[in-house]
Design a protein around this motif. Structure first.
Motif, PDB file in Angstrom:
ATOM      1  N   PHE A 161      37.929  45.249  38.522  1.00  0.00           N
ATOM      2  CA  PHE A 161      37.709  44.011  39.279  1.00  0.00           C
ATOM      3  C   PHE A 161      37.686  42.802  38.349  1.00  0.00           C
ATOM      4  O   PHE A 161      38.330  41.784  38.613  1.00  0.00           O
ATOM      5  CB  PHE A 161      36.405  44.101  40.069  1.00  0.00           C
ATOM      6  CG  PHE A 161      36.141  42.886  40.921  1.00  0.00           C
ATOM      7  CD1 PHE A 161      36.758  42.751  42.160  1.00  0.00           C
ATOM      8  CD2 PHE A 161      35.286  41.885  40.491  1.00  0.00           C
ATOM      9  CE1 PHE A 161      36.525  41.628  42.947  1.00  0.00           C
ATOM     10  CE2 PHE A 161      35.056  40.760  41.270  1.00  0.00           C
ATOM     11  CZ  PHE A 161      35.677  40.640  42.510  1.00  0.00           C
ATOM     12  N   ASN A 162      36.942  42.922  37.250  1.00  0.00           N
ATOM     13  CA  ASN A 162      36.804  41.788  36.330  1.00  0.00           C
ATOM     14  C   ASN A 162      38.137  41.364  35.722  1.00  0.00           C
ATOM     15  O   ASN A 162      38.297  40.215  35.308  1.00  0.00           O
ATOM     16  CB  ASN A 162      35.821  42.122  35.207  1.00  0.00           C
ATOM     17  CG  ASN A 162      34.382  42.181  35.694  1.00  0.00           C
ATOM     18  OD1 ASN A 162      34.115  41.954  36.868  1.00  0.00           O
ATOM     19  ND2 ASN A 162      33.459  42.495  34.805  1.00  0.00           N
ATOM     20  N   LYS A 163      39.100  42.293  35.646  1.00  0.00           N
ATOM     21  CA  LYS A 163      40.387  41.978  35.035  1.00  0.00           C
ATOM     22  C   LYS A 163      41.388  41.383  36.018  1.00  0.00           C
ATOM     23  O   LYS A 163      42.499  41.014  35.617  1.00  0.00           O
ATOM     24  CB  LYS A 163      40.968  43.242  34.388  1.00  0.00           C
ATOM     25  CG  LYS A 163      40.218  43.657  33.129  1.00  0.00           C
ATOM     26  CD  LYS A 163      40.877  44.848  32.457  1.00  0.00           C
ATOM     27  CE  LYS A 163      40.169  45.207  31.148  1.00  0.00           C
ATOM     28  NZ  LYS A 163      40.802  46.359  30.465  1.00  0.00           N
ATOM     29  N   CYS A 164      41.016  41.276  37.273  1.00  0.00           N
ATOM     30  CA  CYS A 164      41.903  40.632  38.238  1.00  0.00           C
ATOM     31  C   CYS A 164      42.038  39.155  37.884  1.00  0.00           C
ATOM     32  O   CYS A 164      41.025  38.475  37.661  1.00  0.00           O
ATOM     33  CB  CYS A 164      41.353  40.780  39.655  1.00  0.00           C
ATOM     34  SG  CYS A 164      41.416  42.475  40.295  1.00  0.00           S
ATOM     35  N   PRO A 165      43.257  38.630  37.826  1.00  0.00           N
ATOM     36  CA  PRO A 165      43.487  37.256  37.367  1.00  0.00           C
ATOM     37  C   PRO A 165      42.717  36.186  38.131  1.00  0.00           C
ATOM     38  O   PRO A 165      42.330  35.161  37.548  1.00  0.00           O
ATOM     39  CB  PRO A 165      45.003  37.073  37.553  1.00  0.00           C
ATOM     40  CG  PRO A 165      45.556  38.456  37.479  1.00  0.00           C
ATOM     41  CD  PRO A 165      44.527  39.334  38.092  1.00  0.00           C
ATOM     42  N   SER A 166      42.492  36.388  39.435  1.00  0.00           N
ATOM     43  CA  SER A 166      41.835  35.347  40.229  1.00  0.00           C
ATOM     44  C   SER A 166      40.317  35.380  40.154  1.00  0.00           C
ATOM     45  O   SER A 166      39.644  34.479  40.671  1.00  0.00           O
ATOM     46  CB  SER A 166      42.272  35.448  41.697  1.00  0.00           C
ATOM     47  OG  SER A 166      41.792  36.647  42.281  1.00  0.00           O
ATOM     48  N   VAL A 167      39.754  36.413  39.519  1.00  0.00           N
ATOM     49  CA  VAL A 167      38.285  36.489  39.395  1.00  0.00           C
ATOM     50  C   VAL A 167      37.822  35.466  38.360  1.00  0.00           C
ATOM     51  O   VAL A 167      38.265  35.509  37.206  1.00  0.00           O
ATOM     52  CB  VAL A 167      37.841  37.909  38.987  1.00  0.00           C
ATOM     53  CG1 VAL A 167      36.346  37.939  38.696  1.00  0.00           C
ATOM     54  CG2 VAL A 167      38.187  38.905  40.091  1.00  0.00           C
ATOM     55  N   PRO A 168      36.937  34.539  38.740  1.00  0.00           N
ATOM     56  CA  PRO A 168      36.516  33.475  37.825  1.00  0.00           C
ATOM     57  C   PRO A 168      35.807  34.024  36.585  1.00  0.00           C
ATOM     58  O   PRO A 168      35.050  34.995  36.672  1.00  0.00           O
ATOM     59  CB  PRO A 168      35.547  32.634  38.667  1.00  0.00           C
ATOM     60  CG  PRO A 168      35.852  32.986  40.084  1.00  0.00           C
ATOM     61  CD  PRO A 168      36.315  34.404  40.067  1.00  0.00           C
ATOM     62  N   VAL A 169      36.046  33.398  35.457  1.00  0.00           N
ATOM     63  CA  VAL A 169      35.418  33.814  34.217  1.00  0.00           C
ATOM     64  C   VAL A 169      33.905  33.665  34.313  1.00  0.00           C
ATOM     65  O   VAL A 169      33.146  34.406  33.679  1.00  0.00           O
ATOM     66  CB  VAL A 169      35.982  33.012  33.016  1.00  0.00           C
ATOM     67  CG1 VAL A 169      35.626  31.531  33.135  1.00  0.00           C
ATOM     68  CG2 VAL A 169      35.486  33.582  31.696  1.00  0.00           C
TER      69      VAL A 169
END
Length: 264
Positions: A25-33
């Motif tokens: 999940f964390n590596k999905c591009p749209s997930v905010p840093v």
């Protein structure tokens, strides 16, 4: 036939590389840093506390409940649109461990139900199952946490009224048995092969009338000294029947199924 009385219960991480599923999940591009950072902060704050602070079992369970509730609060605060399609892309990078395909094939042929527990996101589990074309198999059932989404895909919180974590899996199965006829049918299976990588995973099955083979997977990272290693081995041997050190295959579970198959 003995297979008609058998079921497999395990964590998804035993089928795949746990590091890959953990960070899908964390590596999905749209997930905010910002979400990734606060998630790591919570993991360090709550995860490390159980190792450094002397807590009772009840206190640890409540500690984990607080941790997971905060994770879903942060998802609600940061995720405007849940990245389902991006999870499908991340699932392409996840590979099953050696021997998993044989285990699944045997269970399908013998009509042995497979119950997958995951305290992580159910959406990640679904993506991996879908990627491997297993979503249509009737003998595979998943127990996991899922996000409640609005019509635009914004996270509203956790779906349902039960939040599972690594310390309350025994309560999870009781909860889902009440809601799903499939789980009630699985509960009639009295012979169980249970697999996990944490001592708390033995709580996935607590029915004392069951015949259970408990297999523990203990990963030693090389940073532990001899005393820590022996302490961990003892903890696992206290609750598991078989403890496998740094084992990345399904050879042992497959061997057990083959013995049963050849004996009956």
């Amino acid at each position: 036939m003995v297979f008609q009385r058998q079921k497999l219960v395990f964590k998804l991480k035993k089928f795949i590389d746990s590091e890959l599923i953990k960070y899908m999940f964390n590596k999905c591009p749209s997930v905010p840093v910002e979400y990734v950072q606060v998630n790591e902060k919570l993991k360090k704050e709550y995860g490390d506390a159980t190792k450094t602070v002397n807590m009772s079992d009840g206190e640890i369970t409540e500690h984990y409940s607080q941790w997971f509730r905060k994770v879903y609060d942060e998802l609600k605060a940061h995720i405007e649109k849940f990245p389902l399609s991006e999870l499908d892309e991340q699932a392409d990078k996840v590979k099953f461990r050696y021997g998993v395909e044989n285990l699944i094939k045997t269970c399908e042929e013998k009509e042995v139900p497979i119950l997958i527990f995951s305290a992580g996101m159910g959406e990640c589990v679904d993506a991996v199952i879908k990627k491997n074309n297993l979503q249509s198999l009737p003998n595979i059932k998943i127990i996991a946490n899922y996000c409640e989404l609005d019509s635009n895909g914004k996270v509203l919180g956790v779906k349902g009224d039960f939040l599972m974590h690594s310390r309350n899996k025994n309560e999870a199965i009781k909860h889902y048995v009440k809601l799903d006829e499939h789980f009630k049918e699985m509960e009639k299976r009295r012979n169980v092969i249970l697999m996990g990588d944490m001592t708390g995973d033995v709580g996935m099955v607590t029915d004392e009338s069951c015949n259970i083979i408990k297999i523990g997977f203990l990963s030693l990272n090389g940073k532990q000294n001899i005393e820590e290693t022996e302490k961990n081995k003892k903890k696992y041997l206290d609750v598991f029947d078989i403890v496998l050190l740094n084992e990345n295959t399904m050879d042992v579970p497959n061997a057990i199924l083959n013995i049963i198959n050849n004996a009956y």
